[in-house]
Design an enzyme around this catalytic site. Structure first.
Site, PDB file in Angstrom:
ATOM      1  N   GLU A 412       3.014   2.484   3.435  1.00 21.46           N
ATOM      2  CA  GLU A 412       1.589   2.710   3.655  1.00 21.46           C
ATOM      3  C   GLU A 412       1.280   3.678   4.802  1.00 21.46           C
ATOM      4  OE1 GLU A 412      -0.539  -0.999   3.815  1.00 21.46           O
ATOM      5  OE2 GLU A 412      -0.140  -1.423   1.702  1.00 21.46           O
ATOM      6  N   TYR A 467      -4.641  -3.766  -4.017  1.00 18.43           N
ATOM      7  CA  TYR A 467      -5.136  -5.149  -3.928  1.00 18.43           C
ATOM      8  C   TYR A 467      -6.545  -5.271  -4.500  1.00 18.43           C
ATOM      9  CZ  TYR A 467      -1.103  -6.095  -0.973  1.00 18.43           C
ATOM     10  OH  TYR A 467       0.172  -6.249  -0.495  1.00 18.43           O
ATOM     11  N   GLU A 503       3.267  -3.318  -4.294  1.00 18.99           N
ATOM     12  CA  GLU A 503       2.566  -4.454  -3.695  1.00 18.99           C
ATOM     13  C   GLU A 503       1.303  -4.745  -4.486  1.00 18.99           C
ATOM     14  OE1 GLU A 503       1.656  -4.537   0.463  1.00 18.99           O
ATOM     15  OE2 GLU A 503       3.602  -3.705   1.062  1.00 18.99           O
TER      16      GLU A 503
END
Length: 603
Positions: A412, A467, A503
């Site tokens: 990230e 996410y 992720e």
């Protein structure tokens, strides 16, 4: 750097156990010059933070001192003797008796110090190791140290896992001959039924001995031999290393003086190929679909201390659930973990400790940094040099592992900010020089989109951390599904590269249930992952899914984390949450390939 092991010409003694321990603030000046004046003992390997019921130790900023007496075996008089640390987080200084003998910066890669001139065979010596967990903008990972209103220092860091420190991996006293094999580099290939093992042996010392190599199969039968410090071994009817079906040969390298063997080292070798072709990720020429997790080296009490029992149990849980891979988020794991993956056919994405290179995270979900990430204030030339050293040490340590199929150079980073390309381009060049055989990637933060990212063309695989349904559109999975599908489609259209999710996850409290759509419940975690999988299965360019996280783990004391990060499919003590059974059904059905394809990877 070759991992220490017992061979016909090498010996080692484990220095694991309990060591005297205390903090610099509690000890006098130059504490290495005498036995530490302390009653505390710390376990090695283990992080020190959770071993004691002491807030000052847990949150210490500065140096912590470990010390023990070491007995040198009496038969080592003619050998080169060195200390080998599997890791010291994040920096270490080493003293033999009263003498400083060496240091290392970087918390997750090994280092060795030659102490031949400082110790005597058959005699004891006092070993003192100072370890610092401090992070600044010029370390990898980065952080900052501040002085509060009380006058005490505190550590701030920009990653969401606890900053454990100490001697978290094993320490060894080892020997090699003075004329020795210093390193071995192996690459593999095959054509039809014939395999090829290309090798290079680096030798050191004053002599110039000849090199002899042999390759033995799993039954111990020699299948190829050669002489010379470099060459190619041909293997007829080769057995390939495959995901889920590991096969290892033993490559033995010997350094000779005439007919006498001066040094000998044996290295496991798996013959396999890795390739990115268009939007496909290929292992041995077959399409591979990643299923698995981002993980952490994190257990109660031990912190990041390596533990073989947890390692074995974790791998069996991954086998039970149908996972075929994991990423070493967000640092290189212990070498024992990769060796276990080699032996059991588990695929690894190997990541550096470069997490937190993103001031946008400090700005919260707005993604607006307080100052540019790539600047003199934060990620500057010194930071880049430290990052380069981490890449060198990671690839040099792990390049012979067949389980490692891709390098991840950062987690990230602010790849959407100006300066990102100038920062990463030389690092990618370095990594490809060190290992031209494996694909390169970095894990994309949500702020880096297919419209603003400045680096993705330098890399081979698009690894997304997303996410939707948690940090964005929390609790609204219908909207989250639209966001996710549009995001993936945008990356496919921009890059034409393989896409995978490294992720995705939702914090979940074990035992919390609701008949309504409610975040933090076990039902929401199941619905959240089901939504993601529904989207993944729409795209033939999609090559894998690694959930965040395998197990709950410790984080900072921030108020948004209650007892740590709860995105685990398993609890921190490895009990399954409800979603584990759904994943087991999905992943055991996939068997390493994309939904809708046959065993060869074809539709």
């Amino acid at each position: 750097m070759l991992k220490p092991k017992m061979t016909p010409t090498r010996e080692l003694v484990s220095l694991d156990g309990t060591w005297r321990f205390d903090l610099d603030s509690r000890l006098g000046q130059r504490p290495w010059e005498a036995p530490l004046d302390t009653s505390l003992e710390a376990a090695v390997p283990a992080s020190y933070n959770d071993l004691f019921v002491d807030e000052e130790i847990r949150n210490h900023v500065g140096w912590a001192y470990y010390q023990r007496m070491v007995q040198v075996p009496r038969g080592w008089g003619a050998e080169r003797i060195y200390l080998r640390f599997d890791a010291a987080t994040h920096a270490a200084k080493v003293y033999v008796d009263d003498v400083f003998v060496g240091e290392h910066v970087g918390g997750y890669t090994p280092f060795a110090i030659d102490v031949t001139d400082h110790v005597d065979a058959g005699q004891p010596f006092r070993l003192t190791v100072a370890v610092s967990g401090d992070l600044t903008n010029e370390t990898i990972p980065p952080g900052k140290i501040e002085v509060g209103m009380t006058g005490r220092q505190s550590q701030t860091y920009f990653h969401d896992f606890y900053n454990y420190a100490g001697l978290a991996r094993s320490v060894w006293l080892c020997t090699t001959p003075h004329d020795r094999i210093e390193d071995v580099v192996v690459t593999t290939d095959y054509e039809g039924a014939d395999g090829a093992v290309t090798y290079r042996a680096d030798v050191a010392g004053s002599g110039s001995g000849a090199v002899r190599v042999s390759l033995a199969d799993a039954d111990g039968a020699v299948v190829a031999e050669a002489t010379g410090a470099s060459g190619v071994l041909s293997v007829t009817d080769v057995t390939l290393w495959k995901p889920g079906s590991a096969y290892l040969y033993d490559l033995t390298v010997e350094l000779l003086d005439g007919d006498a063997v001066i040094d000998s080292y044996t290295l496991p070798v798996g013959v396999r190929t890795v390739e990115v072709r268009g939007t496909q990720f290929l292992i041995n020429g077959e399409r591979f679909y990643f299923t698995g997790f981002g993980k952490h080296e994190d257990t109660p009490v031990r912190g990041k201390g390596h533990d073989d029992a947890y390692m074995v149990h974790d791998f069996h849980l991954m086998d039970w659930i149908g996972a075929n891979s994991f990423r070493t988020s967000h640092y290189p794991y212990a070498e024992e973990v990769l060796e276990f993956a080699d032996r059991h056919g588990i695929v690894v994405i190997d990541e550096t400790a470069a997490v937190g290179l993103n001031m946008g995270v400090v700005g919260g979900m707005s993604g607006t940094p307080p100052f540019p990430t790539f600047s003199e204030q934060y990620a500057n030339d010194i930071t880049q040099a430290a990052h380069a050293q981490h890449i060198r040490e990671l690839i040099t340590r792990d390049r012979n592992h067949p389980s490692v199929v891709m390098w991840c150079l950062a987690n990230e980073p602010a790849s959407n900010e100006d300066g990102a390309r100038e920062y990463f381009e030389p690092l990618v060049t370095l990594a490809r020089e060190l290992d031209p055989t494996r694909p390169m990637a970095y894990a994309l933060v949500m702020f880096a989109t297919f419209e603003n990212d400045q680096c993705i063309d330098l890399f081979d695989v698009v690894c997304m951390n997303r996410y939707y349904g948690w940090y964005v559109a929390s609790g609204d999975l219908a909207t989250a599904e639209m966001y996710l599908a549009g995001d993936i489609k945008g990356w496919i259209e921009r890059t034409g590269k393989p896409i995978m999710m490294t992720e995705y996850g939702a914090d979940t409290m074990e035992g919390l249930h609701s008949v309504h759509t409610q975040v933090w419940t076990e039902e929401y975690q199941r619905d959240y992952l089901e939504m993601n999988h529904r989207v993944f299965d729409r795209f033939p360019e999609f090559v894998g899914e690694q959930i965040w996280n395998f197990a709950d783990f410790a984080t900072t004391n921030a108020i948004h984390r209650v007892g740590g990060n709860k995105k685990g499919v398993f609890t921190r003590d490895r009990r399954p949450k409800s979603v584990a059974f759904d994943l087991r059904k999905r992943w055991t059905g996939l068997a390493g390939r994309k939904p809708g394809t046959d065993a060869s990877g074809q539709g």
